[in-house]
Write an enzyme that holds these catalytic residues in place. Sequence first.
Site, PDB file in Angstrom:
ATOM      1  N   LYS A 190      10.626   2.766   9.396  1.00 18.60           N
ATOM      2  CA  LYS A 190      10.596   1.051   9.358  1.00 18.60           C
ATOM      3  C   LYS A 190      11.677   0.662   9.708  1.00 18.60           C
ATOM      4  O   LYS A 190      12.686   2.052   9.313  1.00 18.60           O
ATOM      5  CB  LYS A 190       9.526   1.172   7.875  1.00 18.60           C
ATOM      6  CG  LYS A 190       8.787   2.066   7.325  1.00 18.60           C
ATOM      7  CD  LYS A 190       6.915   1.188   8.579  1.00 18.60           C
ATOM      8  CE  LYS A 190       5.966   2.251   8.450  1.00 18.60           C
ATOM      9  NZ  LYS A 190       5.955   2.137   7.221  1.00 18.60           N
TER      10      LYS A 190
HETATM   11  C1  LIG Z   1       3.972   3.023   6.953  1.00 22.15           C
HETATM   12  C2  LIG Z   1       3.132   1.602   6.296  1.00 22.15           C
HETATM   13  C3  LIG Z   1       2.261   1.589   5.267  1.00 22.15           C
HETATM   14  C4  LIG Z   1       2.680   3.060   4.176  1.00 22.15           C
HETATM   15  O1  LIG Z   1       4.065   2.673   3.573  1.00 22.15           O
HETATM   16  P1  LIG Z   1       4.836   4.430   3.012  1.00 22.15           P
HETATM   17  O2  LIG Z   1       5.678   3.994   2.561  1.00 22.15           O
HETATM   18  O3  LIG Z   1       4.669   5.275   4.246  1.00 22.15           O
HETATM   19  O4  LIG Z   1       3.705   4.777   2.608  1.00 22.15           O
HETATM   20  C5  LIG Z   1       1.174   0.626   5.465  1.00 22.15           C
HETATM   21  N1  LIG Z   1       0.877   0.075   6.070  1.00 22.15           N
HETATM   22  C6  LIG Z   1       1.588   0.191   8.033  1.00 22.15           C
HETATM   23  C7  LIG Z   1       0.941  -0.494   8.388  1.00 22.15           C
HETATM   24  C8  LIG Z   1       2.234   0.692   7.057  1.00 22.15           C
HETATM   25  O5  LIG Z   1       3.349   1.225   8.918  1.00 22.15           O
END
Ligand SMILES: *Cc1c(COP(=O)(O)O)cnc(C)c1O
Length: 386
Positions: A190
């Site tokens: 992210k």
């Molecule tokens: C990455 C992601 C999540 C979940 O996040 P994690 O930290 O991996 O649990 C939820 N929604 C979207 C759209 C994502 O890209």
Amino acid sequence: MPGPNSVPLLDVNRDNRPYREEFMSALAGVLDSGRFLFGPDVVELESEVAKYSQAQFAVGCASGSDALLLALMALNIGPGDEVIVPSFTFFASVSCITRLGATPVFIDIDPDTYNMDVDQLDSLIGPKTAAIIPVHLFGQCARIDRICQIAAEHDIPVVEDAAQSIGAAYHSRPAGSWGTVGCFSFYPTKNLGGMGDGGMLTTNDEAFADRLRLFAGHGMRPRYYHKVVGINSRLDTFQAAVLRVKMNHLPQAVEGRRTNATRYHHLFREAGLVEDGPVTLPVIDENAFSVWNQYSIRIADGRRDEVRQYLADNGVGSEIYYPVPMHQQECFENIGFKAGDLSETERASREILNLPIFPSLTVEEQNRVVEVVGQFYQSGEAKKAA
Ligand SMILES: *Cc1c(COP(=O)(O)O)cnc(C)c1O
């Protein structure tokens, strides 16, 4: 081994290397403090993310997936409730709903932005609608102004899935500050990526922030007295310390991604791949400020998988986000949606191709990505002519 001309989809080490000393001293600080949970870095990061997102309160938790789950738990979502959510998203946007016994109502996407098609929202709202989850996909906000307006007319809470979009904005107002609650992820890929898992919730409602904390801490208040059945979901201090270092450099990282996106636009056009060509470039809503977590092109001629294979054969990393929409997942079969129900979602799954766009990607690497896509089509033309 990667060859001299190879381009990775993502190079976390390259992005992190300039800040190695800062990470080491931040981690040493936590080690020496002995406060591995609820340390000062967690409190500081919460206020930094709140400020950055122009929200009044922020609550750390263990992941973006937990943030979504906690948001729905704190909203009392449960059996008999419906939650409107796109099918073109990561699994966690939907599993938070079914895990609580509620029912997802899938909404199709706008083919330009891949975000929720707001024009369909009103017709999906019914007496059981208990929440709307807009996903700000790939770093670009959904039409969150209109979504919040419609939701307010029906008195329905909005849970922003901003996992991919910290720092993104709509009408200059950041993701996570619009809805009842915003959900962020610090998963390493992210834009604000940690060295492990982490997540955060934002809200402007102090009582709701307090409720989120209650649910994230076993519903326990005071100690060993449990008011509600919560979960254990904490952001640990080591992770928060790492993320504060990254937070300091986030504006530059976003600039890097934006520069790379602009460069791809020019390169693909110059290569003649866009006008009357096979490549459709990503579209940014004129009211949106995108932080480009992903750079997604469309290959609409039916050869997307061949292009991806050709890129891989030439050492260029790419990915398909997302190859199977949520309404077509085996585990969600019982919800009752079937192939053909969400035409733009299904078309995007067939056509989309995500290319490298991480901040430290070089000009040479971007040239190479576009060159290899061009070569695929030249060799293709050559084959057809022969
Ligand atoms: C990455 C992601 C999540 C979940 O996040 P994690 O930290 O991996 O649990 C939820 N929604 C979207 C759209 C994502 O890209």
